[in-house]
Design an enzyme around this catalytic site. Sequence first.
Site, short mmCIF file in Angstrom:
data_model
loop_
_atom_site.label_atom_id
_atom_site.label_comp_id
_atom_site.label_asym_id
_atom_site.label_seq_id
_atom_site.Cartn_x
_atom_site.Cartn_y
_atom_site.Cartn_z
N ASN A 8 7.53 -32.68 2.83
CA ASN A 8 7.52 -31.44 2.73
C ASN A 8 9.01 -31.21 3.04
O ASN A 8 9.68 -31.56 4.16
CB ASN A 8 6.82 -31.08 4.14
CG ASN A 8 7.10 -29.60 4.60
OD1 ASN A 8 7.65 -28.79 3.64
ND2 ASN A 8 6.25 -29.00 5.65
N TRP A 9 9.75 -30.48 2.12
CA TRP A 9 11.07 -30.81 2.10
C TRP A 9 11.76 -29.50 2.99
O TRP A 9 12.93 -29.35 3.41
CB TRP A 9 11.90 -30.68 0.88
CG TRP A 9 11.55 -32.06 0.11
CD1 TRP A 9 10.94 -33.08 0.45
CD2 TRP A 9 12.01 -32.31 -1.18
NE1 TRP A 9 10.87 -34.12 -0.61
CE2 TRP A 9 11.64 -33.75 -1.73
CE3 TRP A 9 12.91 -31.57 -2.25
CZ2 TRP A 9 12.00 -34.12 -2.91
CZ3 TRP A 9 12.95 -32.06 -3.72
CH2 TRP A 9 12.75 -33.54 -3.62
N LYS A 10 10.68 -28.69 3.33
CA LYS A 10 11.08 -27.27 4.03
C LYS A 10 12.41 -26.67 3.48
O LYS A 10 12.23 -26.56 2.38
CB LYS A 10 11.50 -27.68 5.48
CG LYS A 10 10.30 -28.55 6.30
CD LYS A 10 10.38 -28.87 7.60
CE LYS A 10 9.00 -29.68 8.08
NZ LYS A 10 9.11 -29.80 9.59
N HIS A 97 1.10 -24.35 7.86
CA HIS A 97 1.94 -25.19 8.67
C HIS A 97 2.11 -24.54 10.04
O HIS A 97 2.48 -23.22 9.94
CB HIS A 97 3.20 -25.60 8.09
CG HIS A 97 4.15 -26.55 8.50
ND1 HIS A 97 4.91 -26.28 9.42
CD2 HIS A 97 4.19 -28.03 8.10
CE1 HIS A 97 5.51 -27.47 9.69
NE2 HIS A 97 4.95 -28.35 8.93
N GLU A 99 4.92 -24.31 11.33
CA GLU A 99 6.28 -23.59 11.43
C GLU A 99 5.85 -22.19 10.70
O GLU A 99 6.39 -20.94 11.38
CB GLU A 99 7.07 -24.09 10.60
CG GLU A 99 7.75 -25.20 11.20
CD GLU A 99 8.27 -26.19 10.37
OE1 GLU A 99 8.64 -26.30 9.41
OE2 GLU A 99 8.70 -27.45 11.01
N GLU A 167 -1.30 -32.15 12.50
CA GLU A 167 0.22 -32.30 12.83
C GLU A 167 0.07 -31.76 14.14
O GLU A 167 0.28 -30.41 14.39
CB GLU A 167 0.94 -31.56 11.91
CG GLU A 167 1.15 -31.75 10.41
CD GLU A 167 2.27 -31.43 9.60
OE1 GLU A 167 2.90 -32.28 9.28
OE2 GLU A 167 2.41 -30.35 9.71
N GLY A 173 9.15 -32.94 14.19
CA GLY A 173 10.72 -32.88 14.02
C GLY A 173 11.22 -33.14 15.46
O GLY A 173 12.31 -32.90 15.58
N SER A 212 6.59 -36.36 12.89
CA SER A 212 7.78 -37.77 13.11
C SER A 212 7.21 -39.12 12.51
O SER A 212 7.39 -40.09 13.36
CB SER A 212 8.00 -37.98 14.63
OG SER A 212 8.53 -36.53 15.05
N GLY A 233 8.11 -34.82 6.96
CA GLY A 233 9.11 -33.91 6.89
C GLY A 233 10.50 -34.53 6.82
O GLY A 233 10.87 -34.81 5.84
N GLY A 234 11.33 -34.61 8.08
CA GLY A 234 12.73 -35.10 8.03
C GLY A 234 12.65 -36.66 7.29
O GLY A 234 13.69 -36.49 6.39
P1 PGA Z 1 8.42 -34.20 10.60
O1 PGA Z 1 7.65 -32.85 9.94
O2 PGA Z 1 8.18 -35.49 9.66
O3 PGA Z 1 9.96 -34.02 10.55
O4 PGA Z 1 8.15 -34.24 12.14
C1 PGA Z 1 6.49 -32.91 9.69
C2 PGA Z 1 5.95 -31.78 9.05
O5 PGA Z 1 6.54 -30.71 9.61
O6 PGA Z 1 5.05 -31.77 8.16
#
Ligand code: PGA
Length: 248
Positions: A8-10, A97, A99, A167, A173, A212, A233-234
């Site tokens: 997930n490149w956001k 998600h 977010e 999640e 994150g 994470s 994500g990251g």
């Molecule tokens: P993260 O994000 O790996 O940076 O914790 C995961 C996500 O939001 O899907």
Amino acid sequence: MKNLIAGNWKMNGSLSDAIKLTQDIVECIQESPQLLEKNDFLVCPPFHHLIPVQGELTAVVALGGQDCSPFDNGAYTGDVSAAMLKDSNAEYVILGHSERRTYYSESNLMVKQKAMMANESGLKTIICIGETEEEREAGKVEDVVGRQLAESLPETAAAENTVIAYEPVWAIGTGKSATPADIAAVHDFIRSELGQKIEEGADKIRILYGGSVKPSNAAEIFAVNNVNGALIGGASLKAEDFLGIARA
Ligand code: PGA
């Protein structure tokens, strides 16, 4: 079942960063084709990078969007429809998600409407659920996750078109991943809830863990029963880390 390794490149990076990252991922997979025996790969770039990224992908990496509209077509400024994603060769879409739930107040009902649109347009959904730190401390994990699952899954959800991502919000994150025991408890719970909700093939629905995930903790997470991949994500923004997670 193969693990789904989903990036997930956001809202990160320029177009040239996206192209370079895609080329690096494709190259790494070509160098280690054995990774495909146990893993499926997916990348979810920002909307306007979908088509250029798709141009660099080989068939072994699927493409996905990070959201879609709950409407099918028309005067919805700023929205991108599920059909438009499908038309850009996306196979998946991430929905609900945390977010989006937090910053745009997306409700379970909204996620369900989006998921219905996605399924009707031929997309597979990755429906995200997870509790906040306060909810965990109050002992409400199963209440929260159970309700999100029950209220976000549309009637169109089936084994072939649905992936669940657990999640925990406090793990996204933050560098603070859930423990294997915490993950096991929630994934087992989700599996049993899916069995009640989906008539056939609930045991074939992939349940991803997200929050994470990195190469150093992926092996212990993937060893947990009912973990069928990761939403990353990251660590998905560097080919080496993304593939390092699959190697684990
Ligand atoms: P993260 O994000 O790996 O940076 O914790 C995961 C996500 O939001 O899907």
